[in-house]
Enzyme design. Structure first.
Site, PDB file in Angstrom:
ATOM      1  N   GLY A 152      99.295   1.808  14.988  1.00 26.51           N
ATOM      2  CA  GLY A 152      99.136   2.037  16.414  1.00 26.51           C
ATOM      3  C   GLY A 152      98.897   3.496  16.705  1.00 26.51           C
ATOM      4  N   ASP A 351     104.621  -1.832  28.533  1.00 29.33           N
ATOM      5  CA  ASP A 351     103.430  -1.705  27.693  1.00 29.33           C
ATOM      6  C   ASP A 351     103.060  -3.065  27.106  1.00 29.33           C
ATOM      7  OD1 ASP A 351     101.291  -0.459  26.488  1.00 29.33           O
ATOM      8  OD2 ASP A 351     102.433   0.256  24.761  1.00 29.33           O
TER       9      ASP A 351
END
Length: 578
Positions: A152, A351
Site C-alpha cells: 500500500g 478509509d
C-alpha cells in the site's frame, strides 16, 4: 410515536369501536375499568419509562393506563347520570383509545425484554479466532517470511509462518526448524531472509514504512498507534503494553474486540528492517541506508502479525469474479456488520474501500469479508466526532469515498465532524462494485461526494432485489437524518433475506409477527450450531444480528422497509426522465 399522533390514533380507534358496536355488557366493562384503575393507582407499581416518547412525557407514559381507566369509567357515569351524547362519545373514544395505546406500549415492553434476553444468549459466546492461541512470536526471528502478497501507500505485506501458525506434522520438521537447518551456516551473511520453496503460510506480516518517526520503539509505537486499534490484548509484550500510545490527535486509541468481519492483529513489535524478498524492486526508497544508500527509511519499524488471507483483497476478487446476487447481498451485509461493530465502540474507519477489505471463503464457498488497514481511523475519546478547527485536521483517507458531511465540512471554532454514518455511506458506494457495476465515485465520469445529488446515482442491475436497492439508495442519502445507521441498514437486509414472509404479514407496524420470527430465528441458530451444514458465513451473520438486536432499531428498519418503497420509486423515477 409522538403524543399528538398517539392521541389522534386513540380517538380514531375509539370512534371505530363505537361505530362497530363492539362493547361488552356495561357491568363487566365497568368492573374491568374499576379494577384497572385500582391496579394502576397502586403506589408500589413501578414501570420503566418508555423510549418511544420524549423524556418530557415521562409522567404521561407512567400514568397512561390510569388516565384511560378514569376516562372510561367517567364515560359510564355519564351514561347513568345523563349528559350530552356527544360528550359521552368523545369521552369513550378518548378513553378506549388511550387504553389501546397502553396495550401497545405494554407489547413494546414485552418485545424489548425479549430482545434483551436474545442479546444475552448470543453475547455470552464471543467470537473465537480461527488460529489457536500462542504465547511466542514477539520477535521477527520467530517467523519464516515468504513472498510479498500486498503493498500500500505506507506498508508492505509478506506471507509468514511460525510454529503456532503451522502445527508440526509427524516425522517432519516445522517450517521454522526446517528453515533454521538450511540457514544455520548463513546466519552472518547479508541478504534477504531465506524461506522454504513450497510451505504453507497461515500468517501475514505487515511491515510499516518508517520515514521520520525515528528508530526508538516508543516513538514508533506512538507514531503508528492507530494501526494497533484492532490488536488483541496479547499483541504487545507487557513492557510495550504499558507505554501510553498517543494517537494522531493526542489521545490514547481504543482497542477493538474480536469480530468475524474485522481484522485481528495477533502480534505487534518493533524490529530492524530486513531485506525481504522483492524489497529492492518494490519499495527501495523506504529502505534504510544500510540496505539501500539512497533509501530514506529508519533502521527500525513496526511489524504487525495477522492471519493470511490468500484470496487477496475484495478489489482483486471482483476484477476476476462476479458474485451472484445472494453472495453480493451477504457481502454487503458483512460490511455493514463490521462497520456497526466499529461504531458501537466509538471508532470510525475513514478509509473504507475495496482495497482495504480482505477476502476468504467458507466451506460452502461463500465469501467472507474482513475490514483491515486502520491507519486512518478515528479512535478518540470524543467518540465518532472530530473537532474541525482548521484545514490541517486530517479528515480521513480516501477522498473519493468521503461522505458528503465530511467532504463539505468547513473548519471553524466549535465545528465538529460527525462520522457516525460516514463509513455506512462508503459501503453504499462499494455496493455498486459488489453487484458488478463501476463505483460511481471512481469512474472517469464519476460523481463527487461534495456535489452529487441522489437522482444522479446510476441504477443498480434489475436483478438486484428491491429491498437491497432500497438499502443502497438510503445509504447514499446526502442528508444524514434520512440515512440509516449501519445497524439499521443491516437489520433491513437481515429481515429481507430471512424474514421476507413475516415482513409481508406485518400490519400497521405491529411487532407480534416479528417477535415470533425472532424466536424462530433464535431457535434455528441455536439448533444449527457451529460447524454444521450450510454456510458458516450465514451462521455468523445471523448470530451477529441476534447479538445486536434492539427494538427501536427493528422498528426503524421495518418502517424503512414498509414505507421506503415509495421513496425508492421516486428516486428510480428520475432515471426514466428525459
Amino acid at each position: 410515536m409522538s403524543v399528538k399522533h398517539a392521541l389522534s390514533r386513540g380517538l380514531e380507534l375509539g370512534r371505530s369501536l363505537i361505530q362497530l358496536g363492539l362493547f361488552k355488557p356495561a357491568g363487566r366493562v365497568a368492573a374491568k375499568f374499576r379494577g384497572e384503575r385500582l391496579r394502576v393507582s397502586r403506589p408500589t407499581r413501578t414501570v420503566q419509562p418508555q423510549t418511544f416518547l420524549p423524556g418530557r412525557y415521562r409522567f404521561f407514559r407512567l400514568s397512561l393506563s390510569g388516565l384511560a381507566a378514569q376516562l372510561q369509567s367517567g364515560t359510564f357515569r355519564r351514561v347513568v347520570g345523563g349528559g350530552a351524547p356527544r360528550n359521552r362519545a368523545v369521552f369513550l373514544a378518548f378513553g378506549v383509545g388511550l387504553g389501546l395505546i397502553e396495550q401497545q406500549l405494554e407489547e413494546d415492553r414485552t418485545s424489548a425484554a425479549l430482545c434483551q434476553e436474545i442479546q444475552a444468549v448470543f453475547r455470552k459466546k464471543k467470537f473465537q479466532t480461527p488460529l489457536k492461541p500462542f504465547t511466542s512470536g514477539y520477535k521477527l526471528e520467530d517467523y519464516v517470511i515468504g513472498k510479498q502478497i500486498g503493498k500500500g501507500c505506507n506498508a508492505a505485506v509478506h506471507e509468514a509462518a511460525a510454529p503456532f501458525g503451522a502445527p508440526v506434522e509427524s516425522g517432519k520438521y516445522s517450517l521454522v526448524e526446517r528453515n533454521q537447518k538450511e540457514t544455520d551456516d548463513d546466519n552472518k551473511k547479508a541478504g534477504p531472509l531465506r524461506f522454504p520453496a513450497t510451505p504453507s503460510f497461515p500468517l501475514a506480516i505487515k511491515m510499516m514504512w518508517n520515514i521520520g518517526a525515528g528508530s526508538s520503539s516508543d516513538a514508533i509505537l506512538r507514531s503508528m498507534s492507530m494501526e494497533l486499534v484492532p490488536a488483541c490484548p496479547q499483541a504487545l509484550t507487557k513492557e510495550q503494553g504499558e507505554i501510553a500510545l498517543d494517537g494522531h490527535f493526542g489521545t490514547v486509541p481504543k482497542r477493538l474486540t474480536a469480530h468475524p468481519n474485522v481484522i485481528t492483529v495477533y502480534r505487534a513489535f518493533t524490529a530492524e528492517v530486513p531485506l525481504l524478498p522483492g524489497a529492492q524492486e518494490e519499495y527501495p526508497d523506504v529502505l534504510p541506508a544500510r540496505l539501500n544508500p539512497q533509501g530514506l527509511g529508519s533502521n527500525r519499524t513496526l511489524f504487525l502479525v495477522m492471519k493470511n488471507y490468500p484470496c487477496g483483497t475484495l478489489r482483486q476478487y471482483l476484477e476476476v469474479c462476479v458474485p451472484n446476487r445472494m453472495q453480493a447481498s451477504l457481502m454487503l451485509l458483512q460490511l455493514l456488520e463490521g462497520v456497526d461493530h466499529l461504531c458501537k465502540q466509538g471508532i470510525a474507519h475513514r478509509d473504507l474501500k475495496s482495497d482495504n477489505v480482505l477476502l476468504e471463503f467458507d466451506r460452502a464457498g461463500c465469501p467472507r469479508l474482513v475490514i483491515t488497514d486502520f491507519g486512518c481511523c478515528l479512535a478518540e475519546n470524543l467518540g465518532l466526532k472530530l473537532p474541525f478547527n482548521s484545514w490541517w485536521v486530517n479528515r480521513g483517507g480516501n477522498t473519493c469515498l468521503m461522505a458528503p458531511e465530511v467532504a463539505t465540512a468547513v473548519p471553524g471554532p466549535g465545528v465538529m465532524i460527525d462520522y457516525s454514518k460516514a463509513d455506512a455511506w462508503a459501503i453504499g458506494a462499494i455496493a455498486y462494485e459488489l453487484f458488478g457495476q463501476p463505483n460511481p465515485f471512481y469512474s472517469s465520469q464519476g460523481l463527487e461526494g461534495r456535489t452529487y445529488q441522489e437522482k444522479q446515482l446510476p441504477p443498480l442491475p434489475a436483478a438486484v432485489p428491491e429491498d437491497v436497492q432500497l438499502v443502497v439508495k438510503l445509504l447514499l442519502c446526502r442528508n444524514t437524518c434520512k440515512r440509516p445507521s449501519a445497524r439499521v441498514a443491516a437489520n433491513m437486509l437481515h429481515i429481507s433475506l430471512w424474514g421476507k414472509r413475516v415482513l409481508a404479514s406485518l400490519n400497521q407496524a405491529r411487532m407480534d409477527e416479528l417477535t415470533d420470527w425472532l424466536l424462530c430465528q433464535t431457535a434455528v441458530v441455536l439448533l444449527k450450531g457451529r460447524g454444521s451444514g450450510g454456510s458458516s458465513v450465514e451462521a455468523e451473520l445471523q448470530r451477529c444480528f441476534l447479538a445486536n438486536i434492539d427494538l427501536e432499531d427493528l422498528h426503524t428498519a421495518v418502517s424503512f422497509l414498509m414505507y421506503g418503497q415509495e421513496q425508492l420509486k421516486s428516486l428510480l423515477a428520475h432515471y426514466t426522465e428525459p
